[in-house]
Design an enzyme around this catalytic site. Structure first.
Site, PDB file in Angstrom:
ATOM      1  N   LYS A 260       1.144  -1.202   0.445  1.00  8.93           N
ATOM      2  CA  LYS A 260       0.062  -0.125   0.101  1.00  8.93           C
ATOM      3  C   LYS A 260       0.783   1.307   0.055  1.00  8.93           C
ATOM      4  CE  LYS A 260      -3.371   2.579   3.310  1.00  8.93           C
ATOM      5  NZ  LYS A 260      -3.953   2.234   4.461  1.00  8.93           N
ATOM      6  N   LYS A 272     -10.096  12.705   8.295  1.00  4.90           N
ATOM      7  CA  LYS A 272      -9.358  12.517   9.860  1.00  4.90           C
ATOM      8  C   LYS A 272      -9.682  13.797  10.791  1.00  4.90           C
ATOM      9  CE  LYS A 272      -6.759   9.010   8.333  1.00  4.90           C
ATOM     10  NZ  LYS A 272      -7.130   7.127   8.927  1.00  4.90           N
ATOM     11  N   ARG A 346      -7.968  -0.346   0.796  1.00  4.95           N
ATOM     12  CA  ARG A 346      -8.552  -1.187   0.086  1.00  4.95           C
ATOM     13  C   ARG A 346      -8.462  -1.219  -0.856  1.00  4.95           C
ATOM     14  NH1 ARG A 346     -13.062  -2.045   5.223  1.00  4.95           N
ATOM     15  NH2 ARG A 346     -11.122  -0.888   5.996  1.00  4.95           N
TER      16      ARG A 346
END
Ligand code: BES
Ligand code: MN
Ligand code: ZN
Length: 488
Positions: A260, A272, A346
């Protein structure tokens, strides 16, 4: 730091410093006795006077008659000594000399007779730990002239039989350093293009390596809709970096490792919180790990075929950013409902994993700082391994134990899969609070149905705190795994 092996004993050593190991419950061994003689018996005198007891990590510097530093270092009780002890003892010894003018060290920690460890393994672990302790981030910091950090080489006390193991250790140390250096770079420097150019340097350095980079246009052509959705929020365009290493002429299917490479993770529109957001520069540590693993394998010219794939993307909020509620079509054709733009790892990995399968891997492993839930589950001690296979995760765990870079398995049972089902697409990109690391693994598993695949979540292990930064984990585990594979 250059790591070599040698059988030169203390009286003949020309190194600036000697590391001499000592168990709290045994006598000086031959090497330590020789060192004792070089110091007019200061070693035995200080032990007798209880200045030094040999507790794990205790270090005492003495001077030899010729002015060498003799670092006496404790390894605790002989029977209790394990790989962790070797690592702490070596770290203390390096810390004792790192701010001095010492350039060269002879390391005799591997000369002791251990209860449960073979000398080659001790030398390997100690060499890697020494290199780790000698590392310092220097890229964007000015140091004063007297702030020395001179250690450049270490000779491990090891016989011919252990010499090849020391070569492996040197390669692993180089790999770990590569990973830490990349991980620690600030996100304004280490962006997707930077990672691509770093891959170019590696491909140039090793003869049997080749590089392919897919740019945004190419990925649009291929319809990598999940990765491209994440990339849309950033001015830094994404890259898919593919490095190939051919270590064996045999037409052997490659091991493929995917990392990643989110060079900064703001969370995107699902922004965030501000506190500690800077730490999300480490969100490319999966990429850094596969870079480091690749470099180590190329350094030792391991007889194996290896492909490294890094989807490199920045996750930013923007007028053109992807949104919660969007449904995107991945490279595989499967559709994904985006419920949280902060579950971006993902999204880029699923396209990279689909692409990876075009290399017909015998083993496919992805590494990612994928979930905060992983830090909750396993802390900073173990990486999390997930797989639908029986053997592969066992082999990975075993390598981790062997080199003291540990991992632990989490299940990927079908019962978890329903948490990512949705009315509006083939799956959604989040599975809720319960089992957050596992449902992330379940998401990836839907793209790896017919392949020998494992996922490793390194959110807790890849970096420590702000001061220590990137740890270089789990490069050692990965390289040890590949060494074991090459011997099959
Ligand atoms: N990169 C983070 C995971 C992370 C968080 C690693 C904290 C290390 C420390 C990842 O992209 C992320 O944001 N994951 C979310 C997933 C959630 C939205 C389902 C998380 O863990 O909160
Ligand atoms: Mn995220
Ligand atoms: Zn992330």
């Amino acid at each position: 730091m250059k790591i070599t092996s040698s059988l030169i004993t203390p009286s003949k050593s020309k190194s600036d410093a000697l590391f001499v190991g000592f168990f709290s419950d045994t006598k000086l061994n031959t090497i330590a006795t020789e060192a004792d003689n070089l110091t007019n018996k200061q070693i035995s005198a200080r032990i007798k006077a209880k200045d030094f007891s040999g507790k794990t990590g205790e270090a005492l510097t003495l001077f030899s008659n010729s002015g060498q530093r003799i670092v006496l270092v404790g390894l605790g009780n002989k029977d209790k000594c394990n790989l962790g002890t070797i690592q702490s003892a070596t770290t203390s010894a390096v810390k004792a000399v790192i701010k001095t003018p010492v350039k060269t060290v002879s390391n005799y920690i591997s000369s002791l007779t251990y209860a449960n460890l073979d000398p080659a393994t001790v030398a390997k672990i100690s060499a890697i730990a020494a290199s780790h302790a000698a590392y310092r981030y220097e890229v964007t910091k000015n140091f004063k002239k007297d702030d020395k950090h001179s250690l450049t080489s270490m000779a491990m006390y090891a016989d011919k039989k252990a010499a090849s193991t020391i070569k492996q250790a040197a390669a692993i140390a180089t790999g770990v350093e590569t990973t830490r250096s990349l991980g620690n770079l600030p996100p304004n420097i280490c962006n997707p293009s930077y990672l691509a150019s770093h891959a170019k340097d590696i491909a140039k350095k090793y003869d049997n390596c080749s590089l392919t980079i897919l740019d945004e246009k190419k990925m649009q052509k291929l319809k990598m809709g999940a990765l491209l959705a994440v990339a849309r929020g950033s001015r830094n365009s994404p890259k898919m970096i593919v490095l190939k290493y051919t270590g064996t002429k045999k037409l052997q299917k490659p091991h493929v490792i995917v990392g990643k490479g989110i060079t900064f993770d703001t969370g995107g529109i699902s922004l965030k919180p501000g506190a500690n957001m800077d730490e999300m520069k480490y969100d490319m540590c999966g990429a850094a790990t596969v870079f480091g693993t690749f470099v180590a394998v190329a350094e030792m010219q391991l007889p194996i075929n290896l492909v490294m794939i890094v989807p490199a993307v920045e996750n930013m909020p923007d007028g053109d950013a992807y949104r919660p509620g969007d449904v995107v079509t991945s490279y595989s054709g499967k559709t994904i409902e985006v419920l949280n733009t902060d579950a971006e790892g993902r999204m880029i990995l699923c396209d990279a994993l689909t692409y990876a399968q075009e290399y017909k891997p015998q083993v496919l492993i992805d590494l990612a700082t994928l979930t905060g839930a992983c830090v909750v589950a396993l802390g900073h001690v173990a990486s999390a391994v997930m797989s639908k296979q029986e053997q592969l995760p066992q082999d990975i765990l075993k390598a981790g134990i062997e080199i003291n870079d540990k991992a632990w398995q989490l299940p990927l049972w079908d019962e978890y899969q329903k948490q990512i089902d949705t009315t509006f697409a083939d799956m959604q990109n989040v599975g809720g609070f319960a089992g957050g690391s596992i449902t992330a693994g379940c998401f990836l598993s839907r793209f790896c149905e017919d392949v020998n695949w494992a996922h490793i979540d390194i959110a807790g292990t890849a970096w420590n705190n702000k001061k220590e930064g990137a740890t270089g984990r789990p490069v050692a585990m990965m390289v040890q795994y590949l060494i074991n594979e090459s011997a099959k």
